[in-house]
Design a protein around this motif. Structure first.
Motif, PDB file in Angstrom:
ATOM      1  N   GLU A 109       5.486  59.386  51.744  1.00 39.68           N
ATOM      2  CA  GLU A 109       6.260  59.567  50.512  1.00 39.68           C
ATOM      3  C   GLU A 109       6.937  58.257  50.135  1.00 39.68           C
ATOM      4  O   GLU A 109       7.296  57.460  51.005  1.00 39.68           O
ATOM      5  CB  GLU A 109       7.337  60.642  50.720  1.00 39.68           C
ATOM      6  CG  GLU A 109       6.799  61.923  51.285  1.00 39.68           C
ATOM      7  CD  GLU A 109       6.899  63.072  50.321  1.00 39.68           C
ATOM      8  OE1 GLU A 109       7.729  62.999  49.409  1.00 39.68           O
ATOM      9  OE2 GLU A 109       6.138  64.026  50.504  1.00 39.68           O
ATOM     10  N   TRP A 110       7.109  58.050  48.831  1.00 37.48           N
ATOM     11  CA  TRP A 110       7.852  56.883  48.363  1.00 37.48           C
ATOM     12  C   TRP A 110       9.339  57.140  48.509  1.00 37.48           C
ATOM     13  O   TRP A 110       9.814  58.233  48.216  1.00 37.48           O
ATOM     14  CB  TRP A 110       7.505  56.567  46.912  1.00 37.48           C
ATOM     15  CG  TRP A 110       6.144  55.953  46.775  1.00 37.48           C
ATOM     16  CD1 TRP A 110       4.977  56.605  46.522  1.00 37.48           C
ATOM     17  CD2 TRP A 110       5.814  54.577  46.929  1.00 37.48           C
ATOM     18  NE1 TRP A 110       3.931  55.707  46.516  1.00 37.48           N
ATOM     19  CE2 TRP A 110       4.419  54.457  46.744  1.00 37.48           C
ATOM     20  CE3 TRP A 110       6.555  53.426  47.193  1.00 37.48           C
ATOM     21  CZ2 TRP A 110       3.751  53.241  46.811  1.00 37.48           C
ATOM     22  CZ3 TRP A 110       5.894  52.210  47.257  1.00 37.48           C
ATOM     23  CH2 TRP A 110       4.513  52.121  47.079  1.00 37.48           C
ATOM     24  N   ALA A 111      10.057  56.140  48.998  1.00 42.43           N
ATOM     25  CA  ALA A 111      11.507  56.227  49.176  1.00 42.43           C
ATOM     26  C   ALA A 111      12.130  54.942  48.639  1.00 42.43           C
ATOM     27  O   ALA A 111      11.442  53.934  48.464  1.00 42.43           O
ATOM     28  CB  ALA A 111      11.851  56.409  50.656  1.00 42.43           C
ATOM     29  N   GLU A 112      13.420  54.977  48.394  1.00 43.70           N
ATOM     30  CA  GLU A 112      14.121  53.795  47.886  1.00 43.70           C
ATOM     31  C   GLU A 112      15.107  53.304  48.929  1.00 43.70           C
ATOM     32  O   GLU A 112      15.745  54.103  49.619  1.00 43.70           O
ATOM     33  CB  GLU A 112      14.866  54.145  46.596  1.00 43.70           C
ATOM     34  CG  GLU A 112      15.560  52.941  45.975  1.00 43.70           C
ATOM     35  CD  GLU A 112      16.283  53.298  44.684  1.00 43.70           C
ATOM     36  OE1 GLU A 112      15.617  53.400  43.644  1.00 43.70           O
ATOM     37  OE2 GLU A 112      17.516  53.472  44.759  1.00 43.70           O
ATOM     38  N   ALA A 118       5.298  48.169  49.267  1.00 41.07           N
ATOM     39  CA  ALA A 118       6.523  48.340  48.485  1.00 41.07           C
ATOM     40  C   ALA A 118       6.325  47.823  47.066  1.00 41.07           C
ATOM     41  O   ALA A 118       5.353  47.126  46.765  1.00 41.07           O
ATOM     42  CB  ALA A 118       7.682  47.599  49.160  1.00 41.07           C
ATOM     43  N   ARG A 119       7.283  48.172  46.206  1.00 42.73           N
ATOM     44  CA  ARG A 119       7.291  47.695  44.825  1.00 42.73           C
ATOM     45  C   ARG A 119       8.734  47.619  44.346  1.00 42.73           C
ATOM     46  O   ARG A 119       9.585  48.391  44.777  1.00 42.73           O
ATOM     47  CB  ARG A 119       6.460  48.607  43.928  1.00 42.73           C
ATOM     48  CG  ARG A 119       6.956  50.039  43.950  1.00 42.73           C
ATOM     49  CD  ARG A 119       6.006  50.976  43.279  1.00 42.73           C
ATOM     50  NE  ARG A 119       6.560  52.326  43.351  1.00 42.73           N
ATOM     51  CZ  ARG A 119       5.866  53.419  43.382  1.00 42.73           C
ATOM     52  NH1 ARG A 119       4.545  53.361  43.360  1.00 42.73           N
ATOM     53  NH2 ARG A 119       6.445  54.601  43.427  1.00 42.73           N
ATOM     54  N   GLN A 134       6.842  45.907  37.091  1.00 46.01           N
ATOM     55  CA  GLN A 134       7.117  45.982  38.527  1.00 46.01           C
ATOM     56  C   GLN A 134       6.334  44.917  39.269  1.00 46.01           C
ATOM     57  O   GLN A 134       5.317  44.434  38.798  1.00 46.01           O
ATOM     58  CB  GLN A 134       6.806  47.364  39.098  1.00 46.01           C
ATOM     59  CG  GLN A 134       5.331  47.654  39.263  1.00 46.01           C
ATOM     60  CD  GLN A 134       5.068  48.971  39.974  1.00 46.01           C
ATOM     61  OE1 GLN A 134       5.976  49.740  40.248  1.00 46.01           O
ATOM     62  NE2 GLN A 134       3.821  49.238  40.272  1.00 46.01           N
ATOM     63  N   ASP A 180      11.346  50.331  46.182  1.00 43.67           N
ATOM     64  CA  ASP A 180      10.620  51.534  46.604  1.00 43.67           C
ATOM     65  C   ASP A 180       9.581  51.133  47.646  1.00 43.67           C
ATOM     66  O   ASP A 180       8.905  50.113  47.490  1.00 43.67           O
ATOM     67  CB  ASP A 180       9.899  52.176  45.413  1.00 43.67           C
ATOM     68  CG  ASP A 180      10.863  52.726  44.381  1.00 43.67           C
ATOM     69  OD1 ASP A 180      11.923  53.236  44.766  1.00 43.67           O
ATOM     70  OD2 ASP A 180      10.546  52.640  43.183  1.00 43.67           O
ATOM     71  N   TYR A 181       9.470  51.936  48.700  1.00 41.61           N
ATOM     72  CA  TYR A 181       8.481  51.646  49.743  1.00 41.61           C
ATOM     73  C   TYR A 181       7.788  52.932  50.156  1.00 41.61           C
ATOM     74  O   TYR A 181       8.331  54.024  50.024  1.00 41.61           O
ATOM     75  CB  TYR A 181       9.124  50.949  50.952  1.00 41.61           C
ATOM     76  CG  TYR A 181      10.038  51.841  51.752  1.00 41.61           C
ATOM     77  CD1 TYR A 181       9.595  52.431  52.941  1.00 41.61           C
ATOM     78  CD2 TYR A 181      11.336  52.118  51.336  1.00 41.61           C
ATOM     79  CE1 TYR A 181      10.427  53.263  53.680  1.00 41.61           C
ATOM     80  CE2 TYR A 181      12.168  52.937  52.066  1.00 41.61           C
ATOM     81  CZ  TYR A 181      11.716  53.517  53.232  1.00 41.61           C
ATOM     82  OH  TYR A 181      12.533  54.347  53.957  1.00 41.61           O
ATOM     83  N   LEU A 182       6.555  52.781  50.643  1.00 41.05           N
ATOM     84  CA  LEU A 182       5.773  53.910  51.111  1.00 41.05           C
ATOM     85  C   LEU A 182       6.144  54.163  52.572  1.00 41.05           C
ATOM     86  O   LEU A 182       5.734  53.409  53.468  1.00 41.05           O
ATOM     87  CB  LEU A 182       4.278  53.626  50.954  1.00 41.05           C
ATOM     88  CG  LEU A 182       3.339  54.795  51.200  1.00 41.05           C
ATOM     89  CD1 LEU A 182       3.653  55.963  50.275  1.00 41.05           C
ATOM     90  CD2 LEU A 182       1.895  54.347  51.036  1.00 41.05           C
TER      91      LEU A 182
END
Length: 141
Positions: free
Chosen positions: A105-108, A32-33, A54, A98-100
């Motif tokens: 796919e990246w999602a929030e 995540a970021r 970030q 945001d996480y993988l």
């Protein structure tokens, strides 16, 4: 308390010295970021609001049956006192992260994360950021 996942970026990440505090209570974890934060510190990391930067970490989904106890342990570790914000080493805040996801796919998602509190002043140098915002990369690099 709203049961959100927890974004961890320092000593609570997998393989780091405080991970054992919650490690066995994590149901899922994702890379995540968190945008808009900068990372500072040497022995322990401190995240501060910094537009355009970030912080890299992990999104930890805590097991539902152990959620309250795990969050209480995290609050103690981070010296978070909701009734005394001026005494807090870290403040627990709700922020988008945001996480993988498992589909690649990246999602929030909203998550709890611990930002630097007033009691942390003098424990880090804002002129010496952790470049790239990744505590683990600095520790193992």
């Amino acid at each position: 308390m709203e049961q959100l996942p927890v974004f961890v970026y320092g000593t609570l990440r997998s393989g780091q010295r405080n991970h054992g505090l919650i490690g066995d209570r994590v149901a899922q974890r994702f890379p995540a970021r968190a945008a808009g934060l900068g990372l500072f510190g040497d022995r322990i990391p401190f995240a501060l609001d910094r537009p355009g930067q970030q912080v890299v970490g992990e999104l930890m989904v805590l097991a539902e049956a152990q959620y309250e106890a795990a969050m209480a342990d995290l609050d103690r570790l981070e010296k978070y006192h909701p009734d005394r914000p001026g005494d807090c080493l870290y403040l627990r805040v709700r922020r988008p992260v945001d996480y993988l996801a498992e589909n690649g796919e990246w999602a929030e998602t909203p998550a709890w994360l611990y930002l630097t509190g007033q009691a942390a002043r003098g424990r880090y140098d804002e002129n010496v950021p952790i470049l790239g915002g990744d505590w683990v990369a600095v520790q193992t690099g």
